[in-house]
Design a protein around this motif. Structure first.
Motif, mmCIF file in Angstrom:
data_model
loop_
_atom_site.group_PDB
_atom_site.id
_atom_site.type_symbol
_atom_site.label_atom_id
_atom_site.label_comp_id
_atom_site.label_asym_id
_atom_site.label_seq_id
_atom_site.Cartn_x
_atom_site.Cartn_y
_atom_site.Cartn_z
ATOM 1 N N VAL A 141 -47.927 -27.800 75.594
ATOM 2 C CA VAL A 141 -49.336 -28.095 75.881
ATOM 3 C C VAL A 141 -50.037 -28.593 74.621
ATOM 4 C CG1 VAL A 141 -51.529 -27.109 76.638
ATOM 5 C CG2 VAL A 141 -49.389 -26.358 77.703
ATOM 6 N N GLN A 142 -50.701 -29.724 74.732
ATOM 7 C CA GLN A 142 -51.481 -30.285 73.635
ATOM 8 C C GLN A 142 -52.953 -29.941 73.755
ATOM 9 O OE1 GLN A 142 -50.525 -34.550 73.651
ATOM 10 N NE2 GLN A 142 -49.933 -34.297 71.520
ATOM 11 N N LYS A 143 -53.463 -29.932 74.982
ATOM 12 C CA LYS A 143 -54.893 -29.706 75.192
ATOM 13 C C LYS A 143 -55.117 -29.089 76.556
ATOM 14 C CE LYS A 143 -59.344 -32.140 75.442
ATOM 15 N NZ LYS A 143 -60.054 -31.079 74.728
ATOM 16 N N VAL A 144 -56.101 -28.212 76.623
ATOM 17 C CA VAL A 144 -56.543 -27.618 77.887
ATOM 18 C C VAL A 144 -58.032 -27.882 78.007
ATOM 19 C CG1 VAL A 144 -56.804 -25.498 79.234
ATOM 20 C CG2 VAL A 144 -54.774 -25.823 77.799
ATOM 21 N N ALA A 145 -58.431 -28.649 79.012
ATOM 22 C CA ALA A 145 -59.832 -29.035 79.163
ATOM 23 C C ALA A 145 -60.687 -27.845 79.568
ATOM 24 C CB ALA A 145 -59.966 -30.154 80.193
ATOM 25 N N ARG A 146 -61.929 -27.854 79.089
ATOM 26 C CA ARG A 146 -62.885 -26.810 79.445
ATOM 27 C C ARG A 146 -63.201 -26.871 80.946
ATOM 28 N NH1 ARG A 146 -67.000 -24.413 76.317
ATOM 29 N NH2 ARG A 146 -65.585 -24.749 74.559
ATOM 30 N N HIS A 147 -63.322 -25.698 81.567
ATOM 31 C CA HIS A 147 -63.668 -25.582 82.994
ATOM 32 C C HIS A 147 -62.680 -26.350 83.877
ATOM 33 C CE1 HIS A 147 -67.154 -23.660 81.481
ATOM 34 N NE2 HIS A 147 -67.814 -24.754 81.164
ATOM 35 N N SER A 148 -61.413 -26.264 83.572
ATOM 36 C CA SER A 148 -60.391 -26.993 84.333
ATOM 37 C C SER A 148 -59.454 -26.009 85.023
ATOM 38 C CB SER A 148 -59.579 -27.875 83.383
ATOM 39 O OG SER A 148 -58.811 -27.070 82.495
ATOM 40 N N PRO A 149 -58.673 -26.476 86.012
ATOM 41 C CA PRO A 149 -57.671 -25.602 86.629
ATOM 42 C C PRO A 149 -56.680 -25.034 85.621
ATOM 43 C CG PRO A 149 -58.030 -27.533 88.003
ATOM 44 C CD PRO A 149 -58.799 -27.769 86.737
ATOM 45 N N ALA A 150 -56.321 -25.817 84.603
ATOM 46 C CA ALA A 150 -55.395 -25.313 83.582
ATOM 47 C C ALA A 150 -56.008 -24.156 82.808
ATOM 48 C CB ALA A 150 -55.007 -26.441 82.632
ATOM 49 N N GLU A 151 -57.301 -24.260 82.497
ATOM 50 C CA GLU A 151 -57.979 -23.168 81.799
ATOM 51 C C GLU A 151 -58.071 -21.941 82.696
ATOM 52 O OE1 GLU A 151 -61.855 -23.189 79.066
ATOM 53 O OE2 GLU A 151 -62.356 -23.062 81.206
ATOM 54 N N ALA A 152 -58.406 -22.180 83.954
ATOM 55 C CA ALA A 152 -58.505 -21.056 84.897
ATOM 56 C C ALA A 152 -57.169 -20.345 85.073
ATOM 57 C CB ALA A 152 -59.014 -21.568 86.246
ATOM 58 N N ALA A 153 -56.065 -21.078 84.944
ATOM 59 C CA ALA A 153 -54.745 -20.474 85.086
ATOM 60 C C ALA A 153 -54.327 -19.680 83.853
ATOM 61 C CB ALA A 153 -53.713 -21.558 85.364
ATOM 62 N N GLY A 154 -55.023 -19.901 82.720
ATOM 63 C CA GLY A 154 -54.714 -19.159 81.510
ATOM 64 C C GLY A 154 -53.800 -19.879 80.541
ATOM 65 N N LEU A 155 -53.627 -21.190 80.708
ATOM 66 C CA LEU A 155 -52.779 -21.939 79.785
ATOM 67 C C LEU A 155 -53.427 -22.064 78.418
ATOM 68 C CD1 LEU A 155 -51.490 -24.669 82.229
ATOM 69 C CD2 LEU A 155 -50.016 -23.308 80.745
ATOM 70 N N CYS A 156 -52.605 -22.118 77.371
ATOM 71 C CA CYS A 156 -53.067 -22.231 75.991
ATOM 72 C C CYS A 156 -52.351 -23.384 75.301
ATOM 73 C CB CYS A 156 -52.782 -20.941 75.206
ATOM 74 S SG CYS A 156 -53.593 -19.471 75.839
ATOM 75 N N VAL A 157 -53.011 -23.936 74.318
ATOM 76 C CA VAL A 157 -52.376 -24.950 73.487
ATOM 77 C C VAL A 157 -51.133 -24.354 72.837
ATOM 78 C CG1 VAL A 157 -52.661 -26.349 71.403
ATOM 79 C CG2 VAL A 157 -54.500 -26.237 73.094
ATOM 80 N N ALA A 158 -50.062 -25.135 72.813
ATOM 81 C CA ALA A 158 -48.754 -24.779 72.244
ATOM 82 C C ALA A 158 -47.858 -24.028 73.214
ATOM 83 C CB ALA A 158 -48.880 -23.999 70.944
ATOM 84 N N ASP A 159 -48.348 -23.679 74.408
ATOM 85 C CA ASP A 159 -47.451 -23.092 75.407
ATOM 86 C C ASP A 159 -46.315 -24.073 75.712
ATOM 87 O OD1 ASP A 159 -48.890 -20.775 75.684
ATOM 88 O OD2 ASP A 159 -49.899 -21.361 77.543
ATOM 89 N N GLU A 160 -45.100 -23.562 75.848
ATOM 90 C CA GLU A 160 -43.974 -24.397 76.259
ATOM 91 C C GLU A 160 -43.923 -24.430 77.780
ATOM 92 O OE1 GLU A 160 -39.097 -24.761 75.823
ATOM 93 O OE2 GLU A 160 -40.149 -23.005 75.021
ATOM 94 N N LEU A 161 -43.863 -25.635 78.340
ATOM 95 C CA LEU A 161 -43.818 -25.807 79.798
ATOM 96 C C LEU A 161 -42.360 -25.919 80.224
ATOM 97 C CD1 LEU A 161 -46.741 -28.379 80.131
ATOM 98 C CD2 LEU A 161 -46.828 -25.887 80.321
ATOM 99 N N ILE A 162 -41.921 -24.970 81.036
ATOM 100 C CA ILE A 162 -40.483 -24.865 81.345
ATOM 101 C C ILE A 162 -40.155 -25.343 82.758
ATOM 102 C CG2 ILE A 162 -38.549 -23.262 81.569
ATOM 103 C CD1 ILE A 162 -39.954 -21.557 79.396
ATOM 104 N N ALA A 163 -40.886 -24.878 83.752
ATOM 105 C CA ALA A 163 -40.560 -25.260 85.131
ATOM 106 C C ALA A 163 -41.812 -25.245 85.984
ATOM 107 C CB ALA A 163 -39.507 -24.312 85.707
ATOM 108 N N LEU A 164 -41.841 -26.123 86.994
ATOM 109 C CA LEU A 164 -42.933 -26.175 87.972
ATOM 110 C C LEU A 164 -42.335 -26.027 89.356
ATOM 111 C CD1 LEU A 164 -45.978 -26.636 88.451
ATOM 112 C CD2 LEU A 164 -45.449 -29.058 88.777
ATOM 113 N N ASP A 165 -42.724 -24.943 90.050
ATOM 114 C CA ASP A 165 -42.196 -24.642 91.378
ATOM 115 C C ASP A 165 -40.663 -24.640 91.363
ATOM 116 O OD1 ASP A 165 -44.786 -24.512 92.377
ATOM 117 O OD2 ASP A 165 -44.821 -26.645 92.874
#
Length: 575
Positions: free
Chosen positions: A481-505
């Motif tokens: 993750v490079q950026k998490v926009a303010r008031h976005s679904p990603a922010e609501a989910a709890g994502l943080c900058v530098a999180d490693e994204l491993i799998a989706l569904d």
């Protein structure tokens, strides 16, 4: 005062410095600036200094460090003094020093020690150069041009002097009878002036942009008696730093190859050239005089940089370069960048952006866009709104700029925020209340209304993919993750900058496109991430596609009066 800079150790990237003077005080203080004017960040140039030594009458005099960049010494009778030291030159920017086998570019704030009591006395500069090198220094020559000696009227003029040296070719041209020099160093090798090969009209275009600045200011000639352009042509990069009678520019070949890249280069030229009026001579009171030892809060940087940024997009057009459609593209891109920056509404006011330049604008991180707004960017938007509002009343922003030049800039009398507000109110009284509100509030100025007055509209263009507010990139085979926009679904989910994204569904992720084509609006997705060595599973629910960009275009239904005002506005100069 004589400062000698020996550049012959180019392969060591080491500048050998020698300062000679006869003291006027037995209690000596030496100060190295911590910043350079025009770039509002404390750079602590002392980091590059080494082996500082003071000698008087053949004996070493102890130096006591009072602050990181301040030394004191107790001298014997007032006999001549020599201070020797070295400085590493490895940072290739317009505000630092760089020395190698190909060239030298020096910011003298990083090298020149200020001696107590000698700020306003003449300073001599002497360069020792590798064989075959030529210096480019915008100071009067001392003892002839081949002696490599120059004289500055004061420490301030010395610090304001950029130095470029190398086996460079240079070109000359005039702007309203004033001599200009153009020197280019190409970091990518080959012809040192590849721009002239690709754009043989370059110097004519630069001269046209310079002349457009004079027209804007209502002046028959440039403010400087002569002028030096130094260009570093890089693989990638962008920037400039203004001086009283010179500028150092950096521009990337990658940017030049893009559509409109040459036009944006000329905008950079115009921006820095216009600064010889707005910033260098028409200067905020807090910078009159400059304190080189510490940062100063300057609440009017929005005017110094924002107004200049507003005009730089128009200057090539005023010089007859490009079309109206080009201008709409460039201006629309800046307005889009502004409207897509959340920090304009959530983080800072325009005045705060100016005041906090030292700690925020030049120290960007992944969350900066959410909690701040550039005084360059919002300052330019406010300048646009002010110009159009003034034009509807029969005046213009150029009229205000010219008036301030006559009352303050011509005499180098620093202005306050109150001076600016009064200058605007003199042209349109209602701005006495409106302008402070735009400076103090976080809401947008009436941008759409202002554009409508000249028959222009901003048209939103939405993304095709659902909105998550997540930006990511691949590095070392890892998607993070490079950026998490303010008031976005990603922010609501709890994502943080530098999180490693491993799998989706349950599907393994490798590249950003692996994410974008799987998101579905309104559906809850299971996203597996890695954080601090632990796996986590988060739920992300994308929203409807968001506005991706705004485009500026003429309103086909705009009234004739708006078209007439637009034609007048595009001339820039006062009504």
């Amino acid at each position: 005062m004589e400062l000698t800079l020996d550049l012959t150790a180019s392969r060591q990237h080491l500048i050998r410095c020698r300062l000679r003077f006869t003291p006027i005080h037995q209690a000596l203080e030496l100060h190295l600036p911590v910043w350079t004017p025009g770039s509002y960040l404390q750079r602590d140039y002392v980091r590059q200094l080494q082996n500082l030594e003071l000698v008087q009458a053949g004996a070493v005099v102890p130096l006591v460090r009072r602050e990181p960049s301040v030394w004191t010494a107790q001298l014997k009778p007032l006999l001549p003094v020599e201070v020797n030291y070295g400085a590493m030159a490895t940072e290739l920017t317009v505000r630092t020093c760089h020395l190698d086998d190909d060239h030298a570019c020096l910011t003298l704030a990083a090298l020149a020690l200020q001696v107590n009591g000698a700020r306003w006395t003449p300073h001599h500069l002497h360069l020792l150069l590798p064989e075959g090198w030529e210096p480019f220094v915008p100071l009067p020559c001392l003892d002839g041009p081949t002696e490599h000696r120059w004289i500055a009227a004061s420490f301030d003029q010395l610090v304001d002097t950029p130095v470029e040296a190398g086996p460079h070719r240079w070109h000359g041209f005039e702007v309203h009878g004033v001599p200009h020099r153009w020197v280019c160093w190409s970091a990518v090798g080959g012809d040192p002036n590849p721009l002239l090969e690709r754009y043989p009209q370059l110097l004519d275009d630069v001269a046209g942009v310079c002349s457009a600045c004079c027209r804007l200011m209502g002046e028959p000639a440039p403010a400087a008696a002569d002028y030096l352009f130094v260009l570093h042509l890089l693989e990638r990069g962008f920037g400039g730093l203004e001086h009283d009678n010179a500028t150092v520019l950096q521009y990337g070949l990658e940017e030049l190859a893009k559509p409109g890249g040459y036009r944006r280069f000329l905008q950079l030229v115009g921006h820095e050239y216009l600064h010889q009026w707005n910033v260098r001579r028409l200067r905020p009171a807090e910078l009159t005089p400059i304190d080189y030892d510490r940062p100063m809060v300057v609440p009017t940087l929005w005017f110094a940089e924002g107004v200049t940024s507003y005009y730089d997009q128009f200057l090539p057009r005023l010089a007859g370069i490009g079309t109206d459609a080009d201008l709409w593209d460039d201006l629309g891109a800046e307005l889009s960048r502004y409207l897509l920056t959340p920090g304009r509404l959530l983080g800072q006011t325009l005045r705060q952006s100016s005041q906090e330049a030292w700690v925020k604008l030049y120290r960007q991180d992944a969350y900066s866009g959410d909690n701040q707004i550039s005084y360059y960017l919002k300052g330019a938007v406010v300048a646009l709104v002010l110009d159009l509002q003034l034009r509807r009343a029969g005046s213009s922003l150029a009229a205000v700029l010219r008036a301030l030049w006559q009352t303050h800039g011509r005499w180098r009398r620093g202005y306050s925020e109150a001076d600016l507000i009064e200058a605007f109110a003199a042209q349109l009284p209602e701005l006495r209340k409106q302008l402070p509100a735009w400076l103090e509030g976080q809401e947008d100025p009436p941008l759409h209304e202002a554009l409508h007055s000249v028959g222009l509209v901003l048209v939103p263009h939405k993304d095709t993919a659902p909105f998550t507010g997540l930006a990511c990139s691949t590095s070392n085979s890892s998607l993070s993750v490079q950026k998490v926009a303010r008031h976005s679904p990603a922010e609501a989910a709890g994502l943080c900058v530098a999180d490693e994204l491993i799998a989706l569904d349950g599907w393994r992720l490798h590249t950003p496109s692996d994410l974008t084509h799987r998101w579905q609006e309104g559906r809850s997705h299971s996203l597996t991430i890695g954080r601090h060595g632990r796996l986590r599973c988060l739920s992300v629910q994308p929203a409807a596609p968001a506005v991706q960009s705004w485009r500026l275009q003429p309103d086909p239904d705009g009234p004739a009066a708006a078209l007439a005002l637009r034609t007048q506005w595009l001339q820039l100069v006062p009504c």
